[in-house]
Design a protein around this motif. Structure first.
Motif, PDB file in Angstrom:
ATOM      1  N   VAL A  18       0.836  -1.204   0.000  1.00 26.80           N
ATOM      2  CA  VAL A  18       0.000   0.000   0.000  1.00 26.80           C
ATOM      3  C   VAL A  18       0.869   1.253   0.000  1.00 26.80           C
ATOM      4  O   VAL A  18       0.551   2.244  -0.678  1.00 26.80           O
ATOM      5  N   PHE A  19       1.969   1.206   0.727  1.00 20.73           N
ATOM      6  CA  PHE A  19       2.893   2.339   0.753  1.00 20.73           C
ATOM      7  C   PHE A  19       3.411   2.642  -0.658  1.00 20.73           C
ATOM      8  O   PHE A  19       3.436   3.797  -1.093  1.00 20.73           O
ATOM      9  N   LEU A  20       3.802   1.601  -1.384  1.00 23.10           N
ATOM     10  CA  LEU A  20       4.277   1.800  -2.759  1.00 23.10           C
ATOM     11  C   LEU A  20       3.143   2.292  -3.664  1.00 23.10           C
ATOM     12  O   LEU A  20       3.344   3.173  -4.507  1.00 23.10           O
ATOM     13  N   ALA A  21       1.953   1.731  -3.482  1.00 20.38           N
ATOM     14  CA  ALA A  21       0.815   2.121  -4.315  1.00 20.38           C
ATOM     15  C   ALA A  21       0.420   3.575  -4.072  1.00 20.38           C
ATOM     16  O   ALA A  21      -0.063   4.252  -4.989  1.00 20.38           O
ATOM     17  N   PHE A  22       0.636   4.056  -2.858  1.00 18.29           N
ATOM     18  CA  PHE A  22       0.271   5.434  -2.520  1.00 18.29           C
ATOM     19  C   PHE A  22       0.955   6.428  -3.447  1.00 18.29           C
ATOM     20  O   PHE A  22       0.351   7.406  -3.885  1.00 18.29           O
ATOM     21  N   TRP A  23       2.214   6.168  -3.789  1.00 18.80           N
ATOM     22  CA  TRP A  23       2.972   7.085  -4.642  1.00 18.80           C
ATOM     23  C   TRP A  23       2.734   6.831  -6.124  1.00 18.80           C
ATOM     24  O   TRP A  23       3.192   7.603  -6.960  1.00 18.80           O
ATOM     25  N   GLN A  24       2.022   5.767  -6.447  1.00 16.89           N
ATOM     26  CA  GLN A  24       1.780   5.440  -7.861  1.00 16.89           C
ATOM     27  C   GLN A  24       0.285   5.448  -8.204  1.00 16.89           C
ATOM     28  O   GLN A  24      -0.111   4.988  -9.272  1.00 16.89           O
ATOM     29  N   ARG A  25      -0.542   5.991  -7.312  1.00 15.73           N
ATOM     30  CA  ARG A  25      -1.982   5.816  -7.504  1.00 15.73           C
ATOM     31  C   ARG A  25      -2.585   6.738  -8.558  1.00 15.73           C
ATOM     32  O   ARG A  25      -3.745   6.550  -8.939  1.00 15.73           O
ATOM     33  N   TYR A  26      -1.853   7.734  -9.023  1.00 18.34           N
ATOM     34  CA  TYR A  26      -2.341   8.574 -10.120  1.00 18.34           C
ATOM     35  C   TYR A  26      -1.491   8.310 -11.361  1.00 18.34           C
ATOM     36  O   TYR A  26      -0.263   8.258 -11.263  1.00 18.34           O
ATOM     37  N   TYR A  30     -10.387   5.949 -11.395  1.00 13.02           N
ATOM     38  CA  TYR A  30     -11.268   6.579 -10.407  1.00 13.02           C
ATOM     39  C   TYR A  30     -10.750   7.941  -9.961  1.00 13.02           C
ATOM     40  O   TYR A  30     -11.274   8.539  -9.017  1.00 13.02           O
ATOM     41  N   SER A  31      -9.722   8.446 -10.638  1.00 15.52           N
ATOM     42  CA  SER A  31      -9.124   9.726 -10.226  1.00 15.52           C
ATOM     43  C   SER A  31      -9.040  10.709 -11.388  1.00 15.52           C
ATOM     44  O   SER A  31      -8.082  11.478 -11.488  1.00 15.52           O
ATOM     45  N   MET A 159     -10.632   4.406  -2.426  1.00 14.17           N
ATOM     46  CA  MET A 159     -10.419   2.991  -2.127  1.00 14.17           C
ATOM     47  C   MET A 159     -10.419   2.156  -3.403  1.00 14.17           C
ATOM     48  O   MET A 159      -9.590   1.252  -3.568  1.00 14.17           O
ATOM     49  N   LYS A 160     -11.325   2.448  -4.328  1.00 13.53           N
ATOM     50  CA  LYS A 160     -11.357   1.724  -5.602  1.00 13.53           C
ATOM     51  C   LYS A 160     -10.088   1.990  -6.407  1.00 13.53           C
ATOM     52  O   LYS A 160      -9.556   1.092  -7.067  1.00 13.53           O
ATOM     53  N   GLY A 161      -9.595   3.230  -6.341  1.00 15.80           N
ATOM     54  CA  GLY A 161      -8.360   3.566  -7.030  1.00 15.80           C
ATOM     55  C   GLY A 161      -7.179   2.792  -6.472  1.00 15.80           C
ATOM     56  O   GLY A 161      -6.326   2.285  -7.222  1.00 15.80           O
ATOM     57  N   PHE A 162      -7.104   2.704  -5.146  1.00 17.66           N
ATOM     58  CA  PHE A 162      -6.042   1.922  -4.510  1.00 17.66           C
ATOM     59  C   PHE A 162      -6.114   0.462  -4.968  1.00 17.66           C
ATOM     60  O   PHE A 162      -5.088  -0.144  -5.305  1.00 17.66           O
ATOM     61  N   GLU A 163      -7.317  -0.109  -4.938  1.00 16.79           N
ATOM     62  CA  GLU A 163      -7.476  -1.511  -5.323  1.00 16.79           C
ATOM     63  C   GLU A 163      -7.051  -1.737  -6.772  1.00 16.79           C
ATOM     64  O   GLU A 163      -6.426  -2.763  -7.093  1.00 16.79           O
TER      65      GLU A 163
END
Length: 211
Positions: A18-26, A30-31, A159-163
């Motif tokens: 999740v930490f890695l995904a946080f910096w790659q989520r855009y 869904y964003s 949350m959907k974006g993270f998933e």
């Protein structure tokens, strides 16, 4: 009066993922409302914590009844400051976000804590708090209700974006486009036109407390 909101949830992925995904989520599907992201500063503290500040540009369509109170350029987008602190030892990440544009009309301050789920070490727990306020006399309650409804909708999209990003990472895929490349030309030009001024505001903004 300030309207308070809190909720908690979890992602079925480890904290490290999740930490890695946080910096790659855009970007993610869904964003689409997120136009640009810029790192204002980043540093590692003596106790090995990672401190970051980012500036996000988002579309922010105001309700039609509120548009007459805003300049045309402000009714369409918002600049958001995102502060974050990562503690690798305790495996926790705390983020604070708040808007620096048209804050008199509506201010939303949000705090999220990402930590290892106590019931399952392979999952990540997210605790979220938000404070919504308005200084617009006579309309503050209606604006707060509007802000709360939008916040709840955005939480679901987040949350959907993270998933989505986590599934892509677990499948071994890498991002094919940056956020800037994914934005439409018109939206990107609009965002970049005011971004430099917003960067100055973000750099000058007071640092928030994480605890």
């Amino acid at each position: 009066m300030v309207k308070y909101f809190s909720c908690s949830g979890f992602l079925k992925s480890s904290w490290d993922q999740v930490f890695l995904a946080f910096w790659q989520r855009y970007p993610n599907p869904y964003s689409n409302h997120v136009l640009t992201e810029d790192i204002i500063f980043r540093e590692v503290t003596p106790d090995n914590r990672l401190i970051s500040r980012r500036l996000l540009t988002k579309t922010s369509r105001a309700p039609r009844w509120a548009e007459k109170f805003l300049p045309a350029h402000m009714a369409q987008k918002a600049f958001i400051i995102e502060d974050s602190m990562v503690d690798p030892e305790s495996r926790s990440m705390t983020t604070l976000t708040w808007n620096i544009t048209h804050a008199r009309v509506m201010s939303i301050k949000e705090r999220c804590v990402f930590s290892v789920n106590p019931d399952n070490n392979n999952w990540t727990e997210i605790k979220r708090e938000a404070w919504i306020s308005s200084k617009l006399y006579g309309l503050s309650r209606a604006i707060q209700e509007f802000g709360l409804a939008r916040l709840k909708s955005n939480v679901s999209k987040t949350m959907k974006g993270f998933e989505f990003v986590l599934a892509r990472m677990q499948a071994g895929e890498t991002p094919t486009r940056t956020l800037a490349e994914s934005a439409t030309v018109k939206a990107r030009e609009t965002a970049l036109a005011a971004k430099e001024k917003a960067k100055d505001l973000a750099s000058q903004a007071q640092k928030k407390q994480y605890v």
